[in-house]
Design an enzyme around this catalytic site. Sequence first.
Site, PDB file in Angstrom:
ATOM      1  N   GLY A  46       0.841  -1.197   0.000  1.00  0.00           N
ATOM      2  CA  GLY A  46       0.000   0.000   0.000  1.00  0.00           C
ATOM      3  C   GLY A  46       0.872   1.241   0.000  1.00  0.00           C
ATOM      4  CD  GLN A  51       3.397   5.742   2.926  1.00  0.00           C
ATOM      5  OE1 GLN A  51       2.432   5.232   2.380  1.00  0.00           O
ATOM      6  NE2 GLN A  51       4.311   5.026   3.561  1.00  0.00           N
ATOM      7  CB  CYS A  94       5.109   2.149   7.778  1.00  0.00           C
ATOM      8  SG  CYS A  94       4.636   3.673   6.944  1.00  0.00           S
ATOM      9  CG  LEU A  95       6.618   1.017   1.768  1.00  0.00           C
ATOM     10  CD1 LEU A  95       6.041   1.315   0.393  1.00  0.00           C
ATOM     11  CD2 LEU A  95       7.728  -0.020   1.687  1.00  0.00           C
ATOM     12  CG  HIS A 136      -0.758   1.186   7.357  1.00  0.00           C
ATOM     13  ND1 HIS A 136       0.203   0.667   8.199  1.00  0.00           N
ATOM     14  CD2 HIS A 136      -0.087   1.999   6.503  1.00  0.00           C
ATOM     15  CE1 HIS A 136       1.389   1.148   7.871  1.00  0.00           C
ATOM     16  NE2 HIS A 136       1.247   1.968   6.840  1.00  0.00           N
ATOM     17  CD  GLU A 137      -1.398   2.452   2.862  1.00  0.00           C
ATOM     18  OE1 GLU A 137      -0.894   3.583   2.976  1.00  0.00           O
ATOM     19  OE2 GLU A 137      -0.733   1.405   2.896  1.00  0.00           O
ATOM     20  CG  HIS A 140       0.241   6.781   5.776  1.00  0.00           C
ATOM     21  ND1 HIS A 140       1.375   7.236   6.420  1.00  0.00           N
ATOM     22  CD2 HIS A 140       0.470   5.472   5.520  1.00  0.00           C
ATOM     23  CE1 HIS A 140       2.241   6.236   6.539  1.00  0.00           C
ATOM     24  NE2 HIS A 140       1.722   5.145   6.007  1.00  0.00           N
TER      25      HIS A 140
END
Length: 176
Positions: A46, A51, A94-95, A136-137, A140
Amino acid sequence: MSIKPLIILPDPVLRQVSKPVERVDADLNKLADDMLETMYDAPGIGLAAIQIGVPRRLLVIDLAKEGESPEPHVFINPEILESADQRSVYEEGCLSIPDYYAEVERPASVRVKYLDRDGKLQEMQAEGLMATCLQHEIDHLNGVLFIDHISKLKRDMVVRKFKKLAKDKAPGKMVG
Ligand code: GNR
Ligand code: NI
């Protein structure tokens, strides 16, 4: 299409609240394609626009496993309509917080409304990893990270480590 650099903790950009997408046009679709390419390259399942430094309410998800055909999903202006009372726990990563993983408890299923890449209103009832990833997204988009859902002790440790990494990498700190 192009791969964009990822914003990493503790960059304050990650704490911005993203603004709604106003127009689902060719530029927006180009951004979605860049996000998908960046996510596949990482690799991740994702990615939220913030990000890659774009404070717009847009996220992409692909849960297809390696060797399976890709299943790209684009969610524009997503909103959670309903969350189940039942909880589930996943080990999240998480990236923007590379190589750190922790268990997070969230509602096991969510109903989400969003615009697709044609600007058409859609609804999805998500379960399992899709439910976790969507939450999660969407976090963000609101400046929230998965470490905000773990203990303060663990969170402080992670933030300290990433602050030190960022400082060591900063220009003019090349002594030693
Ligand atoms: O690649 C990712 N894996 C992942 C695993 C468990 C729960 C959430 C995620 S999302 C993450 C990519 C990312 O940072 N998205 O914002
Ligand atoms: Ni993330």
